[in-house]
Design a protein around this motif. Structure first.
Motif, PDB file in Angstrom:
ATOM      1  N   UNK A 288      27.036  88.786  27.551  1.00  0.00           N
ATOM      2  CA  UNK A 288      25.874  88.361  28.321  1.00  0.00           C
ATOM      3  C   UNK A 288      25.930  86.845  28.530  1.00  0.00           C
ATOM      4  N   UNK A 289      25.303  86.411  29.602  1.00  0.00           N
ATOM      5  CA  UNK A 289      25.294  84.975  29.899  1.00  0.00           C
ATOM      6  C   UNK A 289      24.540  84.195  28.821  1.00  0.00           C
ATOM      7  N   UNK A 290      25.059  83.017  28.511  1.00  0.00           N
ATOM      8  CA  UNK A 290      24.280  82.061  27.727  1.00  0.00           C
ATOM      9  C   UNK A 290      23.360  81.261  28.639  1.00  0.00           C
ATOM     10  N   UNK A 291      23.629  81.287  29.940  1.00  0.00           N
ATOM     11  CA  UNK A 291      22.885  80.477  30.898  1.00  0.00           C
ATOM     12  C   UNK A 291      23.503  79.119  31.135  1.00  0.00           C
ATOM     13  N   UNK A 292      24.483  78.725  30.321  1.00  0.00           N
ATOM     14  CA  UNK A 292      25.085  77.398  30.448  1.00  0.00           C
ATOM     15  C   UNK A 292      26.208  77.436  31.475  1.00  0.00           C
ATOM     16  N   UNK A 293      26.207  76.440  32.359  1.00  0.00           N
ATOM     17  CA  UNK A 293      27.176  76.344  33.451  1.00  0.00           C
ATOM     18  C   UNK A 293      27.505  74.871  33.679  1.00  0.00           C
TER      19      UNK A 293
ATOM     20  N   UNK B  99      23.903  78.846  51.627  1.00  0.00           N
ATOM     21  CA  UNK B  99      24.520  78.554  52.926  1.00  0.00           C
ATOM     22  C   UNK B  99      24.866  77.086  53.087  1.00  0.00           C
ATOM     23  N   UNK B 100      24.742  76.292  52.034  1.00  0.00           N
ATOM     24  CA  UNK B 100      25.044  74.864  52.137  1.00  0.00           C
ATOM     25  C   UNK B 100      26.543  74.632  52.289  1.00  0.00           C
ATOM     26  N   UNK B 101      26.889  73.600  53.031  1.00  0.00           N
ATOM     27  CA  UNK B 101      28.297  73.221  53.168  1.00  0.00           C
ATOM     28  C   UNK B 101      28.873  72.884  51.792  1.00  0.00           C
ATOM     29  N   UNK B 102      30.145  73.223  51.597  1.00  0.00           N
ATOM     30  CA  UNK B 102      30.782  72.993  50.305  1.00  0.00           C
ATOM     31  C   UNK B 102      32.199  72.479  50.528  1.00  0.00           C
ATOM     32  N   UNK B 103      32.321  71.286  51.144  1.00  0.00           N
ATOM     33  CA  UNK B 103      33.658  70.789  51.506  1.00  0.00           C
ATOM     34  C   UNK B 103      34.560  70.505  50.316  1.00  0.00           C
ATOM     35  N   UNK B 104      33.950  70.252  49.138  1.00  0.00           N
ATOM     36  CA  UNK B 104      34.756  69.930  47.960  1.00  0.00           C
ATOM     37  C   UNK B 104      35.118  71.162  47.134  1.00  0.00           C
ATOM     38  N   UNK B 105      34.720  72.337  47.606  1.00  0.00           N
ATOM     39  CA  UNK B 105      35.073  73.560  46.884  1.00  0.00           C
ATOM     40  C   UNK B 105      34.516  73.602  45.480  1.00  0.00           C
ATOM     41  N   UNK B 106      33.223  73.291  45.334  1.00  0.00           N
ATOM     42  CA  UNK B 106      32.603  73.273  44.011  1.00  0.00           C
ATOM     43  C   UNK B 106      32.177  74.674  43.599  1.00  0.00           C
ATOM     44  N   UNK B 107      32.450  75.029  42.356  1.00  0.00           N
ATOM     45  CA  UNK B 107      32.033  76.310  41.791  1.00  0.00           C
ATOM     46  C   UNK B 107      31.498  76.066  40.385  1.00  0.00           C
ATOM     47  N   UNK B 108      30.738  77.023  39.892  1.00  0.00           N
ATOM     48  CA  UNK B 108      30.176  76.909  38.546  1.00  0.00           C
ATOM     49  C   UNK B 108      31.058  77.645  37.547  1.00  0.00           C
ATOM     50  N   UNK B 109      31.434  76.958  36.488  1.00  0.00           N
ATOM     51  CA  UNK B 109      32.065  77.606  35.338  1.00  0.00           C
ATOM     52  C   UNK B 109      30.940  78.173  34.480  1.00  0.00           C
ATOM     53  N   UNK B 110      30.901  79.485  34.340  1.00  0.00           N
ATOM     54  CA  UNK B 110      29.775  80.195  33.723  1.00  0.00           C
ATOM     55  C   UNK B 110      30.169  80.707  32.348  1.00  0.00           C
ATOM     56  N   UNK B 111      29.312  80.445  31.365  1.00  0.00           N
ATOM     57  CA  UNK B 111      29.610  80.814  29.984  1.00  0.00           C
ATOM     58  C   UNK B 111      28.958  82.139  29.620  1.00  0.00           C
ATOM     59  N   UNK B 112      29.701  82.959  28.861  1.00  0.00           N
ATOM     60  CA  UNK B 112      29.212  84.229  28.332  1.00  0.00           C
ATOM     61  C   UNK B 112      29.407  84.250  26.818  1.00  0.00           C
ATOM     62  N   UNK B 113      28.641  85.138  26.172  1.00  0.00           N
ATOM     63  CA  UNK B 113      28.740  85.267  24.714  1.00  0.00           C
ATOM     64  C   UNK B 113      28.784  86.744  24.344  1.00  0.00           C
ATOM     65  N   UNK B 114      29.628  87.072  23.355  1.00  0.00           N
ATOM     66  CA  UNK B 114      29.728  88.421  22.824  1.00  0.00           C
ATOM     67  C   UNK B 114      29.293  88.378  21.363  1.00  0.00           C
ATOM     68  N   UNK B 115      28.137  88.998  21.095  1.00  0.00           N
ATOM     69  CA  UNK B 115      27.575  88.927  19.750  1.00  0.00           C
ATOM     70  C   UNK B 115      28.450  89.649  18.728  1.00  0.00           C
ATOM     71  N   UNK B 116      29.023  90.786  19.106  1.00  0.00           N
ATOM     72  CA  UNK B 116      29.835  91.548  18.159  1.00  0.00           C
ATOM     73  C   UNK B 116      31.070  90.760  17.721  1.00  0.00           C
ATOM     74  N   UNK B 117      31.690  90.064  18.673  1.00  0.00           N
ATOM     75  CA  UNK B 117      32.878  89.269  18.365  1.00  0.00           C
ATOM     76  C   UNK B 117      32.536  87.869  17.874  1.00  0.00           C
ATOM     77  N   UNK B 118      31.298  87.416  18.145  1.00  0.00           N
ATOM     78  CA  UNK B 118      30.899  86.026  17.931  1.00  0.00           C
ATOM     79  C   UNK B 118      31.839  85.090  18.692  1.00  0.00           C
TER      80      UNK B 118
END
Length: 645
Positions: free
Chosen positions: A518-523, A476-495
């Motif tokens: 699945x997420x790598x957890x890195x953002x 619920x925090x104010x977000x005047x700068x429109x910040x978002x997280x770029x979220x990384x995923x990994x596909x083991x079959x495709x590498x």
């Protein structure tokens, strides 16, 4: 392993790492905190499941007793922990074992089935690993019918029977490859009971048991064992200078309450090794009771590991210095990895189980801690019952040791120490007024021990993590700068790696509707709309016939050139998926209050990866097939500039 001397040498006077961290602190600017709140929802009745099958009709798989070749790696690993090198690595309590090839895939139709009270049928598989205090089993269940479910138990007296798990549940929490790790099952026999509903068939269905984890410590009766493995055994294993939490609670109600936020963590690595760390339940600013758990990246460092998580709550002595096993609560549903940072060594997951009644969602504060501040921690050294340490901050240390890259809070203890197993335990300060403790970071590493009680330990800093955790902890925090997280995923079959800020895409991947990711957890943090000093990032999609990958660029000229040169193999999806600043084209330097994003191209898989993590950048730079792309003289070439955290 963590080496303090190497870290101090690497830091140096005028270190670039120190300068970066100071800039991040200044950019953070805002003091953010939330108070504690007790989980008061009605208690969910504990599992009352019972086995309906008998051992006499079970398919029995008996392994030989572990030999030296199997036990030696764990013994060497834990011997290093005993030398005081364990913080910075999770405590090992078990090792992986493979089943004989003929026993790894079991056709369900070949099992002996008996009628069950609900009109269905039940069969059983017993796996024996001699000498184990407990076992965990990695299973994969083919799903020709949703009428199948599994139940797990161990052979120890009065062991808990863990309720039925359906193929849908197993698929929800299984890691890459579909493996689901059973709960911790006390005893040297793991019991898997398979149930099929009335009228359903098991023709064509199979149970794959790819690996087990042979634990030298169980969840219930964790008393010390002799020899080099004694330090993995839980109750009574911690050094004698540790202070039992029950000894401080009568005079410190704030510590007593905070203890209800702390869990002993047990999880399995990809090789089948089992490990112990400490974690803390964090509240959010809207009191949603979403079970966010904070620990260290070196503990919970992948979606696969998070999926195997068992948490042990209220694992604390009932009376001062008691060695009796307490009436703890074990949660076995695993967790979803949300975010982590190798550089800063923090990890946040969401438990897939409801917390036990009486648990407290801990308060936290995300701002720098002044030197000489009184601090404390509650933790599980050597997997023992909950312990207490108290001391003060003695400064900050830049650490660049190939495992992390940040400035960590340095702490020296006056009471107690930490040991292996304490990793991920929260650094605590008293809130103004002294009514409760606030979480300020998590244990990375250090050299405190009973032999060196006043040697320092090092903790991550919550203020560096909050910008990436903000969507969870302060929704619920104010977000005047429109910040978002770029979220990384990994596909083991495709590498392949994939990056997105689109909530619909992220939800599709998180939910499994788009399979294999699945997420790598890195953002890292970017702008979702135009902001002064930023420009748009274009996105291309490489059609499956040409490699099935994505490409991002913050350079308008590169976007245009890519579209012109690759009109068929690269599909121009969007000119503006998010907004960032560009580095200086000559020097590669990023503007103030931003952090470099590094882009690497894998020549073997035709895939790009984008990261702000220095540890990841260095790993990619040293890995065969990955080529740096970006601006400046190198050797590292920033390609865009994300918001600094």
């Amino acid at each position: 392993m963590f080496c303090v001397a190497a870290a101090i040498a690497a830091s140096g006077a005028g270190s670039a790492l120190a300068a970066d961290a100071v800039a991040r602190d200044a950019a953070a600017g805002v003091v953010t905190s939330v108070p504690p709140v007790e989980f008061r929802r009605p208690a969910i009745s504990r599992n009352a499941a019972r086995l309906t099958s008998t051992a006499a009709l079970a398919r029995r798989i008996e392994l030989a007793a572990p030999d030296a070749a199997e036990t030696a790696p764990m013994q060497l690993y834990n011997a290093a922990l005993l030398r005081g090198e364990g913080k910075g690595q999770p405590l090992a309590i078990g090792f992986g074992r493979e089943l004989p090839t003929a026993d790894r895939v079991i056709a369900l139709s070949a099992l002996t089935w008996i009628a069950s009270a609900d009109g269905g049928r039940t069969a059983r598989v017993d796996i024996v690993s001699p000498g184990a205090a407990a076992l965990r089993v990695a299973v994969e269940l083919s799903d020709p019918t949703s009428a199948l479910s599994l139940r797990f138990a161990g052979s120890a007296a009065d062991t808990e029977v863990f309720d039925a798990r359906s193929p849908r549940h197993i698929g929800r929490v299984a890691g890459a490859g579909g493996r689901f790790w059973s709960p911790v099952l006390a005893g040297d026999v793991a019991i898997i009971e398979v149930h099929v509903a009335a009228g359903a068939t098991v023709d064509g269905a199979s149970l794959r048991i790819s690996r087990i984890s042979h634990l030298l410590a169980a969840g219930r009766d964790l008393h010390s064992l002799p020899g080099v493995i004694r330090k993995v055994s839980g109750i009574g294993a911690a050094g004698t200078c540790n202070i039992d939490s029950a000894c401080v609670f009568p005079a410190n109600p704030a510590a007593r309450d905070l203890a209800k936020s702390v869990a002993r963590l047990s999880f399995v690595g990809d090789s089948g090794g089992s490990y112990i760390c400490t974690g803390t339940l964090l509240g959010d600013s809207v009191q949603s009771f979403t079970p966010y758990l904070l620990s260290a990246n070196h503990c919970l460092d992948s979606a696969n590991v998070a999926a195997t998580l068992n948490t042990f709550w209220f694992f604390a002595a009932d009376a001062c210095n008691s060695k009796q096993t307490p009436p703890f609560v074990q949660l076995t549903g695993g967790a979803q990895l949300l975010g982590r940072s190798p550089d800063h060594d923090w990890s946040i997951v969401r438990l897939l189980d409801v917390p036990p009644a009486g648990a407290i969602f801990a308060a936290w504060r995300a701002e720098p801690i002044a030197d000489t501040t009184s601090v404390a921690t509650l933790h599980h050294p050597e997997g023992d019952l909950l312990k207490w340490s108290k001391g003060q901050t003695t400064g900050s240390l830049p650490i660049d040791d190939f495992y992390v890259y940040d400035i960590f809070t340095e702490v020296v203890w006056n009471e107690g120490v930490t040991e292996a197993g304490s990793s991920g335990g929260a650094l605590l300060t008293l809130a103004p007024g002294g009514s409760h403790y606030e979480v300020r970071g998590a244990l990375y590493a250090g050299i405190s021990s009973c032999a060196q009680p006043h040697s320092p330990d090092y903790y991550s800093r919550l203020e560096t993590a909050l910008p990436v955790m903000r969507s969870y902890l302060t929704p619920n925090a104010a977000n005047p700068d429109g910040l978002v997280a770029a979220t990384e995923f990994y596909n083991q079959a495709l590498d392949h790696y994939f990056l997105s800020t689109n909530p619909v895409e992220i939800d599709n991947l998180d939910s499994g509707r788009t399979r294999g990711w699945q997420r790598t957890g890195l953002r890292f943090i970017v702008h979702e709309r135009p902001t002064p000093g930023t420009g748009p990032v274009c996105r291309f999609y490489r059609a499956p016939a040409y490699g099935d990958s994505h490409f991002y660029s913050a350079s308008p000229s590169e976007c245009a050139a890519t579209a012109a040169a690759h009109p068929v193999d690269w599909v121009y999806e969007s000119p503006s998926v998010f907004y960032v600043a560009l580095p200086d084209a000559t020097t590669g330097a990023c503007p103030a209050s931003t952090t470099p994003v590094y882009r690497y191209f894998n020549t073997l898989t035709t895939n790009h990866r984008y990261t702000t993590e220095i540890v990841v950048r260095n790993s990619l730079d040293a890995s065969y097939g990955w080529v740096a792309e970006g601006y400046g003289p190198g050797p590292y070439l920033p390609v865009m500039c994300a918001v600094a955290s």
